[in-house]
Write a protein that holds these residues in place. Structure first.
Motif, mmCIF file in Angstrom:
data_model
loop_
_atom_site.group_PDB
_atom_site.id
_atom_site.type_symbol
_atom_site.label_atom_id
_atom_site.label_comp_id
_atom_site.label_asym_id
_atom_site.label_seq_id
_atom_site.Cartn_x
_atom_site.Cartn_y
_atom_site.Cartn_z
ATOM 1 N N TYR A 36 0.842 -1.193 0.000
ATOM 2 C CA TYR A 36 0.000 0.000 0.000
ATOM 3 C C TYR A 36 0.881 1.249 0.000
ATOM 4 C CZ TYR A 36 -3.893 -3.059 1.282
ATOM 5 O OH TYR A 36 -4.847 -4.052 1.300
ATOM 6 N N GLU A 348 1.841 7.543 -8.011
ATOM 7 C CA GLU A 348 0.875 8.594 -7.667
ATOM 8 C C GLU A 348 0.328 9.252 -8.931
ATOM 9 O OE1 GLU A 348 -0.461 9.471 -4.883
ATOM 10 O OE2 GLU A 348 0.799 8.663 -3.274
ATOM 11 N N ASP A 351 -2.213 7.208 -10.495
ATOM 12 C CA ASP A 351 -3.380 6.970 -9.644
ATOM 13 C C ASP A 351 -3.452 5.515 -9.175
ATOM 14 O OD1 ASP A 351 -5.754 7.627 -8.276
ATOM 15 O OD2 ASP A 351 -7.011 7.025 -9.982
ATOM 16 N N ILE A 352 -2.290 4.969 -8.833
ATOM 17 C CA ILE A 352 -2.202 3.605 -8.293
ATOM 18 C C ILE A 352 -1.771 3.706 -6.836
ATOM 19 C CG2 ILE A 352 -0.968 1.408 -8.420
ATOM 20 C CD1 ILE A 352 -0.657 1.921 -11.430
ATOM 21 N N HIS A 353 -2.557 3.121 -5.942
ATOM 22 C CA HIS A 353 -2.269 3.220 -4.515
ATOM 23 C C HIS A 353 -2.154 1.860 -3.829
ATOM 24 C CE1 HIS A 353 -2.966 7.464 -5.023
ATOM 25 N NE2 HIS A 353 -4.156 7.204 -5.545
ATOM 26 N N GLN A 354 -2.335 0.796 -4.585
ATOM 27 C CA GLN A 354 -2.225 -0.555 -4.044
ATOM 28 C C GLN A 354 -1.604 -1.458 -5.090
ATOM 29 O OE1 GLN A 354 -5.826 -2.181 -2.302
ATOM 30 N NE2 GLN A 354 -5.208 -4.288 -2.734
ATOM 31 N N THR A 372 -5.767 1.316 -11.036
ATOM 32 C CA THR A 372 -6.122 2.706 -10.766
ATOM 33 C C THR A 372 -7.526 2.772 -10.162
ATOM 34 O OG1 THR A 372 -7.197 3.130 -12.892
ATOM 35 C CG2 THR A 372 -4.794 3.342 -12.810
ATOM 36 N N SER A 373 -7.882 3.944 -9.650
ATOM 37 C CA SER A 373 -9.224 4.110 -9.094
ATOM 38 C C SER A 373 -10.294 3.941 -10.162
ATOM 39 C CB SER A 373 -9.360 5.487 -8.432
ATOM 40 O OG SER A 373 -9.092 6.525 -9.367
ATOM 41 N N GLY A 374 -9.907 4.103 -11.432
ATOM 42 C CA GLY A 374 -10.840 3.899 -12.529
ATOM 43 C C GLY A 374 -10.885 2.472 -13.039
ATOM 44 N N GLY A 375 -10.092 1.582 -12.430
ATOM 45 C CA GLY A 375 -10.117 0.174 -12.796
ATOM 46 C C GLY A 375 -9.102 -0.245 -13.844
ATOM 47 N N LYS A 377 -5.679 -1.565 -15.229
ATOM 48 C CA LYS A 377 -4.634 -2.406 -14.660
ATOM 49 C C LYS A 377 -3.297 -2.167 -15.349
ATOM 50 C CE LYS A 377 -7.491 -6.251 -13.034
ATOM 51 N NZ LYS A 377 -7.712 -7.724 -13.081
#
Length: 408
Positions: A36, A348, A351-354, A372-375, A377
């Motif tokens: 994370y 960052e 937009d990848i946090h995991q 990403t938060s938008g899905g 990969k």
């Protein structure tokens, strides 16, 4: 086969590539692993969860506070904790270890840490408390002195001659040192057998000690948890990951080895190497490419340049802007991030946090999936700048020719 833990193994590193290399070692030992970029509530996937305090570049006091804040945010049901430090002894080792010991202190257990930065698979060890590196030319670093600069906790050194006598002798030495008031036990190790002895001795006489080390000690720890704590086998395994070209490699590390690895790529017609000037936010003329890979990197730093701090962070941030724009244009099948600051800034921007570990392609070098938060990969590899040898990037690029890398 991978195993699901009843108790989590929580790794706290001071930079992102350190969190990832430790997670990779645990995954290779058989534990599912997730990384994370930010603290999240304790509804984590089973297995190993690794976090970065992103504090290596900070002054010691600020780094310590960042670790305390992170640990407080992660307090969860009973877990095994591990303090990850750099195998070349960069960062605020004493300050951060002191902070983590304080944050995890319990009145019913002695406050003690067992420290060893050895990572034999990357040719790094500790002898008489001195850092040992393959082909070392830098001045020798004495770990007990580095620690005592930043903490008042008593430190004891347990030399290699005791470790080599076996678990019983080392356990007795550990018990004696802790009984005399030492709270930080620095233990020599040059081999994986030495690390196994260290772990066995710690578990025998100081089972509640905080283990602190590089990714090298994580592998035997993970295997021990699997063997001793009765984890249930995982029932599903992710499929192999597609590895289509082009590859995008982003090298922001200023380490000598990282730039030797770049030099090993020069002259290959199927690669584009782009040097980003220090004050340039993106190269001119971004466009799709038929090349097998694009490597974007900072210039080689001049001798004596400080490789960490605010200036290095700002350069990594500018490089990350370039990388994010290239990723949008190239739609790479694999992104390779070299250097901790480079990795955190680029992720960052994307937009990848995991990150989920899918394979360990080389010791301490994981293949990851980021969403990403938008899905969207991404397949990613992270690598500490100094990890590997001159042809490590060549080998990573060769993965594209194999089409898939199996994950668990």
């Amino acid at each position: 086969m991978s195993y699901q833990l009843v108790r989590h193994l929580i790794i706290v590193a001071d930079d992102l590539t350190g969190a990832a290399d430790s997670a990779a070692r645990a995954f290779d030992a058989g534990l599912p692993a997730t990384i994370y970029l930010r603290p999240v509530p304790a509804a984590w996937p089973p297995g190993v969860v690794a976090f970065s305090s992103d504090s290596r570049f900070l002054p010691p006091g600020e780094a310590a506070e960042q670790v305390r804040t992170l640990v407080a945010a992660l307090r969860a049901p009973p877990a095994t904790w591990y303090k990850k430090i750099d195998s070349t002894l960069r960062g605020n080792i004493g300050a951060e270890l002191d902070a983590m010991l304080g944050a995890l202190a319990r009145p019913d257990h002695p406050t003690v840490a067992v420290v060893c930065p050895a990572f034999p698979a990357q040719r790094r060890g500790l002898a008489d408390g001195m850092l040992i590196l393959s082909g070392q030319q830098e001045p020798l670093l004495y770990l007990p002195a580095l620690i005592t600069r930043e903490t008042a906790r008593p430190v004891a050194l347990l030399p290699l001659e005791i470790v080599e006598k076996g678990t019983g002798a080392l356990a007795a030495a550990m018990r004696a040192a802790a009984g005399q008031g030492a709270q930080i036990l620095v233990v020599d190790a040059l081999s994986d057998d030495d690390l196994a002895t260290l772990l066995a001795a710690t578990q025998r006489v100081l089972p509640h000690a905080l283990l602190c080390g590089s990714a090298g000690l994580v592998a035997p720890l993970a295997r021990s948890l699997i063997a001793q704590e009765g984890f249930a086998p995982a029932t599903t395994h992710p499929p192999p990951l597609p590895m289509r070209p082009p590859l995008l490699a982003v090298v922001g590390s200023g380490s000598t080895m990282a730039h030797r690895q770049i030099d090993a790529l020069r002259g290959q017609n199927n690669l584009s190497l782009i040097e980003v000037d220090q004050d340039q936010s993106a190269p001119v003329g971004l466009e799709p490419t038929s090349k097998r890979g694009v490597i974007v990197h900072l210039p080689k730093p001049a001798a004596g340049t400080i490789l960490e701090g605010e200036r290095a962070r700002s350069l990594a941030a500018a490089l990350a802007d370039t990388a994010a724009r290239l990723a949008e244009v190239l739609q790479p099948g694999l992104i390779v991030l070299v250097g901790g600051d480079t990795a955190v800034h680029t992720l960052e921007r994307l937009d990848i946090h995991q990150l989920t570990v899918r394979a360990e392609v080389m010791p301490g070098i994981p293949l990851l999936t980021g969403v990403t938060s938008g899905g969207e990969k991404y397949n990613l590899i992270t690598k500490a700048g100094s990890f590997g040898d001159e042809v490590t990037l060549v080998r990573i690029i060769d993965l594209l020719g194999e089409n898939t890398v199996s994950g668990r």
